[in-house]
Design an enzyme around this catalytic site. Structure first.
Site, PDB file in Angstrom:
ATOM      1  N   GLU A  60     -52.977  46.912 121.991  1.00 51.97           N
ATOM      2  CA  GLU A  60     -51.930  46.820 120.969  1.00 51.97           C
ATOM      3  C   GLU A  60     -52.407  46.016 119.759  1.00 51.97           C
ATOM      4  O   GLU A  60     -52.094  46.356 118.637  1.00 51.97           O
ATOM      5  CB  GLU A  60     -50.656  46.208 121.558  1.00 51.97           C
ATOM      6  CG  GLU A  60     -49.854  47.173 122.415  1.00 51.97           C
ATOM      7  CD  GLU A  60     -49.393  48.422 121.661  1.00 51.97           C
ATOM      8  OE1 GLU A  60     -49.176  48.349 120.441  1.00 51.97           O
ATOM      9  OE2 GLU A  60     -49.279  49.474 122.303  1.00 51.97           O
TER      10      GLU A  60
ATOM     11  N   ASP B 132     -43.008  51.707 115.697  1.00 54.96           N
ATOM     12  CA  ASP B 132     -44.161  51.786 114.797  1.00 54.96           C
ATOM     13  C   ASP B 132     -43.931  52.945 113.821  1.00 54.96           C
ATOM     14  O   ASP B 132     -42.834  53.517 113.769  1.00 54.96           O
ATOM     15  CB  ASP B 132     -45.461  51.950 115.603  1.00 54.96           C
ATOM     16  CG  ASP B 132     -45.538  53.304 116.319  1.00 54.96           C
ATOM     17  OD1 ASP B 132     -44.554  54.073 116.274  1.00 54.96           O
ATOM     18  OD2 ASP B 132     -46.592  53.590 116.911  1.00 54.96           O
TER      19      ASP B 132
ATOM     20  N   TYR C  19     -43.343  43.411 116.638  1.00 50.76           N
ATOM     21  CA  TYR C  19     -43.690  44.746 117.128  1.00 50.76           C
ATOM     22  C   TYR C  19     -44.557  44.654 118.384  1.00 50.76           C
ATOM     23  O   TYR C  19     -44.273  45.284 119.407  1.00 50.76           O
ATOM     24  CB  TYR C  19     -44.423  45.570 116.046  1.00 50.76           C
ATOM     25  CG  TYR C  19     -45.051  46.777 116.678  1.00 50.76           C
ATOM     26  CD1 TYR C  19     -44.277  47.883 116.992  1.00 50.76           C
ATOM     27  CD2 TYR C  19     -46.394  46.776 117.065  1.00 50.76           C
ATOM     28  CE1 TYR C  19     -44.820  48.968 117.656  1.00 50.76           C
ATOM     29  CE2 TYR C  19     -46.948  47.850 117.742  1.00 50.76           C
ATOM     30  CZ  TYR C  19     -46.158  48.948 118.025  1.00 50.76           C
ATOM     31  OH  TYR C  19     -46.690  50.006 118.695  1.00 50.76           O
TER      32      TYR C  19
END
Ligand code: SF4
Length: 348
Positions: free
Chosen positions: A40, A141, A123
């Site tokens: 990520e 996203d 996020y």
């Protein structure tokens, strides 16, 4: 909609090296939080295609968070070179060291706990909580924004539409299999509901999709026009000593390309800069320049080269013996300057 999407994901999930696919997940295989976190962080601002090789090299060299925490800073920065947004690499190390030293090597399993770690924003915290720990977090996203804008035919442009798209995504997040669902929406955006030509004919959400019904799918999401980027200018000095050592400097930790290795040079400004050579020798203008685009500006970097005498005492930088210099440790802009110097007679 989430049921239809999960059924589609069960058949068409992308095979990603950091992912536990839906069949394995259903059989009880747990994702490795280290792999999810690493992927990520790497995927922030970068594509899956660009990340695969980096992920493989990192996990081969540092297979778990304790190994990464014990790595040399320069080794990690070198492996990250070329992936861009170098603050991510510095924060990656900080985060690994906090998890290894203060948390017994275990990542927190909630969004709030993850948010407290270096380099993990809202996020990424939501993504890790959902994917690694199956928390019912909403992960938004660019792919997810596009899918939501189309499903609900949101006409407001990005970025102002972000809160509305996030609220819509939250409404759809199911309590069952939220980790698989988060990845399913991302996969749909990456493979079916693509930016330019969405494949509505084979989309599992084609029936309820408002943009498809109205024939405006490819027009959404709308975007506010971007401000043009300014152009900055700079000079890089690529010097090599008679014994083959290269004159390099490590950039300060803070700021653009922070902590990365590079060629000494001028500041990068909108006005053409005055010469600022790192050693008092004759530098030759290669006549070539690097063109590189950063998030907020375009850069035009002139390249000067020099053969430096054995007794050279530079005002900046330090000599790196040829055996210790790996061009792949340079960030892309500095690598481009090196390529110009190497093509220039006598610098390789
Ligand atoms: S039907 Fe088309 S526009 Fe709507 S979500 Fe599917 S691919 Fe995207």
């Amino acid at each position: 909609m989430s049921t239809a999407l999960l059924a589609w994901y069960d058949r068409h999930a992308r095979d990603l090296p950091w992912r536990v696919g839906p069949a394995a997940r259903a059989a009880g295989v747990q994702p490795d939080p280290y792999a999810v976190w690493l992927s990520e962080v790497m995927l922030q601002q970068t594509t899956v295609a660009a990340v695969r090789d980096y992920f493989h090299r990192f996990t081969t060299r540092w297979p778990d968070v304790a190994a990464l925490a014990g790595a040399e800073d320069a080794a990690v920065m070198g492996e990250w070179a070329g992936l861009g947004y170098y603050a991510r690499a510095r924060n990656l190390l900080k985060c690994a060291r906090v998890v290894a030293d203060k948390m017994g090597g275990r990542f927190p399993d909630t969004r709030e706990g993850l948010l407290a770690l270096p380099g993990i924003g809202p996020y990424t915290a939501a993504a890790i909580a959902a994917i690694a720990f199956d928390r019912a977090e909403t992960v938004v996203d660019g792919n997810v924004e596009r899918v939501m804008a189309r499903l609900f035919a949101v006409q407001a442009p990005l970025p102002p539409a972000k809160p509305e798209l996030t609220a819509l995504a939250a409404r759809l997040t199911p309590a069952r299999r939220p980790g698989d669902y988060a990845q399913a929406v991302m996969d749909l955006g990456a493979t079916i509901c693509t930016p330019k030509s969405p494949a509505c004919g084979i989309c599992p959400l084609r029936a309820p999709c408002a943009a498809r019904q109205q024939g405006i799918a490819a027009d959404l999401p709308r975007k506010q026009p971007k401000k043009p980027k300014p152009t900055r200018h700079g000079i890089a000095y690529v010097g090599r000593r008679a014994d083959g050592a290269w004159l390099l400097e490590r950039r300060p930790d803070r700021g653009l390309l922070g902590g990365m290795l590079g060629w000494p040079g001028t500041d990068w400004r909108e006005d053409p800069p005055a010469e600022a050579p790192p050693a008092a020798v004759e530098w030759r203008d290669t006549g070539a320049e690097v063109r590189h685009t950063f998030t907020h500006f375009h850069l035009r970097l002139s390249v000067r080269v020099a053969h430096l005498p054995a007794d050279c005492t530079p005002a900046r930088g330090a000599f790196l013996p040829p055996g210790d210099f790996r061009p792949s440790d340079l960030p892309t802009v500095m690598r481009k300057a090196f390529d110009i110097a190497r093509r220039d007679a006598g610098m390789s």
